[in-house]
Design an enzyme around this catalytic site. Structure first.
Site, PDB file in Angstrom:
ATOM      1  N   PHE A  72       0.897  -1.261  -0.084  1.00 32.96           N
ATOM      2  CA  PHE A  72      -0.135  -0.041  -0.055  1.00 32.96           C
ATOM      3  C   PHE A  72       0.929   1.232   0.010  1.00 32.96           C
ATOM      4  CE2 PHE A  72      -2.425   3.679   1.782  1.00 32.96           C
ATOM      5  CZ  PHE A  72      -3.476   3.521   0.890  1.00 32.96           C
TER       6      PHE A  72
ATOM      7  N   ASP B 256       9.575   2.806   1.677  1.00 31.36           N
ATOM      8  CA  ASP B 256       8.222   3.634   1.933  1.00 31.36           C
ATOM      9  C   ASP B 256       8.253   3.490   3.542  1.00 31.36           C
ATOM     10  OD1 ASP B 256       5.785   4.592   2.461  1.00 31.36           O
ATOM     11  OD2 ASP B 256       4.869   3.635   0.847  1.00 31.36           O
TER      12      ASP B 256
ATOM     13  N   LYS C  32       3.011  11.417   6.780  1.00 29.16           N
ATOM     14  CA  LYS C  32       2.066  11.103   8.000  1.00 29.16           C
ATOM     15  C   LYS C  32       2.558  12.025   9.171  1.00 29.16           C
ATOM     16  CE  LYS C  32      -0.182   7.111   6.301  1.00 29.16           C
ATOM     17  NZ  LYS C  32      -1.398   7.931   5.879  1.00 29.16           N
TER      18      LYS C  32
END
Length: 400
Positions: free
Chosen positions: A141, A226, A255
Site C-alpha cells: 500500500f 516507503d 504522515k
C-alpha cells in the site's frame, strides 16, 4: 438529544462514499484521547494511521503552528522562505542523507520517488529510454494515485481504475529469491514498505531487508523504502529499516512528519540520486510551505532527542505482552513492532469491523483491514495505564 446520529447522516448525505468510517463524530482531542460531539471520550488507538505519532495537539507543535500562522503561511517554491533551510537540513541529518525534497501527501512522496528512480535510471544507470521498471511487493500500500494503484494487488484499490501504468513487476513480499530474479538490466529500483501496514502490520522475515539491500547494491538498483507509516518513531526506532541496520538509497516520509497538524511529506536521498532533478522537472505549490516547515522542523527536533523512539520500544513490549496473552482467547495471531500491532481475530468469532465497532462502544478506537484483522497504532505519548486499558477492552470484546 444525541448529536452523533444526525452528524453521521449528514456526512453520509454530502460526501462520496469512499470511506466506511465508524459512527463516531470527533469534536476535540488532546494527547491520546478524542471527544465526540456528545461529550464521550475515546482512547485513540489508530492515531491517524501514524499521522498522530506525537498525539493530538502536542503543545510544542501547536505553538510552532500558531507562531508561524501569525507570520507567513505560503510563498510557493518560486521564492525561498525563512523556515525552509532549517527543515531540509535537520531532516536530512535525521535521515543521514544529503538532500530533502519536501512535498505534501504520502502519495506525492511515492510518486516523487518513482519519478526520481526512473530519471536516475536513465541518466545514471543508462537504461534505454522508456524501458525503466521498478520491483514492488504483493500486499503493498503506497497510496491511491492512478500510477500507484496500477501495481496494487488489492482489488478494492485497483479495480475499474485502468488503464494501468506499466513499468512495475510485482513479487511476493519477503521472498528474496523472487525479488532478485525479477531484477533485469532495466530495473531502476526496488520499492518496499519495510513493514506492510495496510496489509495488517506484516513484518519482514529476518534477514529479508538486509538481503534486499545487498541485492540492490550488487545489481546497481536503488532501494526505496516507503517509511510513511512505519517511520518517525512508530516501531521503536527512527525508521523501521533501522531494526536490521539497513540504510536505503531513498526514504519516503509523510504522515507523522506533519505532527497531525498539516500534511507534510518528503523524499530524502543523497545528491547522486536526488541531484538528477533540475528546475522545472518536478514540484509542488504547497510543498515545503512555511507553515508545514515550521511544524515539521519541530517534529524532527522531537525525534532527534530519541525520547519517542524509546517510548515506542518500551511501551511496545508492554503492548506485545498484553496482546500475546490473548492468542487462543479470540486472537489467532499477533504481530507487533514498537507501538504498531496487527491482530488476527478468529473469523468464526467476529469480523475485524465488528471488533472495532464493539471496541468503539467500549471507548477505544481502532481500524480493521482485510476481513478479520485489526490494527493498533496508538500515539507514542500513550501511557502504560492506557495501554493496559486498551488491551483490557479488547479482551472483553473477544470474551463476548
Amino acid at each position: 438529544m444525541l448529536r452523533t446520529p444526525g452528524a453521521v447522516r449528514d456526512a453520509e448525505r454530502w460526501t462520496a462514499h469512499n470511506y466506511h468510517p465508524l459512527p463516531v463524530v470527533v469534536a476535540s482531542a488532546e494527547g491520546s484521547w478524542v471527544t465526540d460531539v456528545d461529550g464521550r471520550r475515546y482512547l485513540d488507538c489508530l492515531a491517524g494511521y501514524s499521522a498522530l505519532n506525537f498525539g493530538h495537539r502536542h503543545p510544542t507543535l501547536i505553538q510552532a503552528a500558531h507562531e508561524q500562522l501569525d507570520k507567513l503561511t505560503l510563498t510557493s517554491r518560486a521564492f525561498v522562505h525563512d523556515q525552509f533551510a532549517d527543515f531540509c537540513r535537520e531532516l536530512a541529518a535525521l535521515c543521514g542523507k544529503d538532500l530533502v525534497l519536501p512535498m505534501n501527501t504520502g502519495a506525492e512522496a511515492v510518486e516523487t520517488g518513482i519519478k526520481v528512480a526512473r530519471k536516475w535510471g536513465y541518466q545514471v544507470k543508462g537504461v534505454a529510454p522508456g524501458q525503466a521498471n521498478i520491483v514492488v511487493a504483493e500486499g503493498n500500500f503506497h497510496g491511491r494515485t492512478t500510477t500507484i494503484v496500477s501495481f496494487s494487488t488489492d482489488e478494492d484499490a485497483r479495480a475499474d481504475f485502468g488503464p494501468y501504468t506499466p513499468g512495475f513487476t510485482v513479487v511476493p513480499y519477503g521472498d528474496l529469491a523472487a525479488l532478485e530474479a525479477a531484477i533485469d538490466e532495466n530495473t531502476v529500483a526496488v520499492l518496499l514498505e519495510p513493514i506492510q501496514g495496510e496489509q495488517g502490520v506484516v513484518l519482514p522475515p529476518e534477514g529479508y531487508l538486509p538481503g534486499v539491500r545487498r541485492v540492490c547494491t550488487e545489481r546497481n538498483v536503488l532501494f526505496v523504502a516507503d517509511e510513511i507509516q512505519s517511520g518517525l518513531g512508530r516501531t521503536g526506532r527512527t525508521f523501521a529499516c533501522d531494526h536490521e541496520g539497513v540504510v536505503p538509497d531513498m526514504y519516503l516520509l509523510g504522515k507523522a512528519l506533519g505532527g497531525g497538524i498539516v500534511p507534510v511529506s518528503a523524499v530524502a536521498a543523497n545528491a547522486d540520486v536526488l541531484g538528477v532533478l533540475k528546475p522545472g522537472q518536478h514540484g509542488s505549490t504547497f510543498g515545503g510551505n512555511p507553515l508545514a516547515c515550521a511544524v515539521a522542523t519541530e517534529v524532527v527536533r522531537l525525534l532527534a532527542t530519541g525520547e519517542f523512539q524509546r517510548r515506542s520500544a518500551e511501551l511496545g513490549e508492554r503492548l506485545d505482552a498484553g496482546l500475546r496473552a490473548l492468542v487462543g482467547k479470540g486472537l489467532v495471531a499477533v504481530r507487533v513492532r514498537g507501538l504498531w500491532a496487527g491482530l488476527d481475530i478468529d473469523p468464526a468469532l467476529m469480523s475485524g469491523r465488528q471488533a472495532c465497532e464493539r471496541l468503539m462502544e467500549r471507548g477505544v478506537l481502532a481500524k480493521d483491514t482485510h476481513g478479520s484483522t485489526i490494527r493498533l497504532a496508538p500515539p507514542l505519548v500513550i501511557t502504560e495505564a492506557e495501554i493496559d486499558h486498551a488491551v483490557a477492552q479488547l479482551a472483553a470484546v473477544l470474551a463476548g
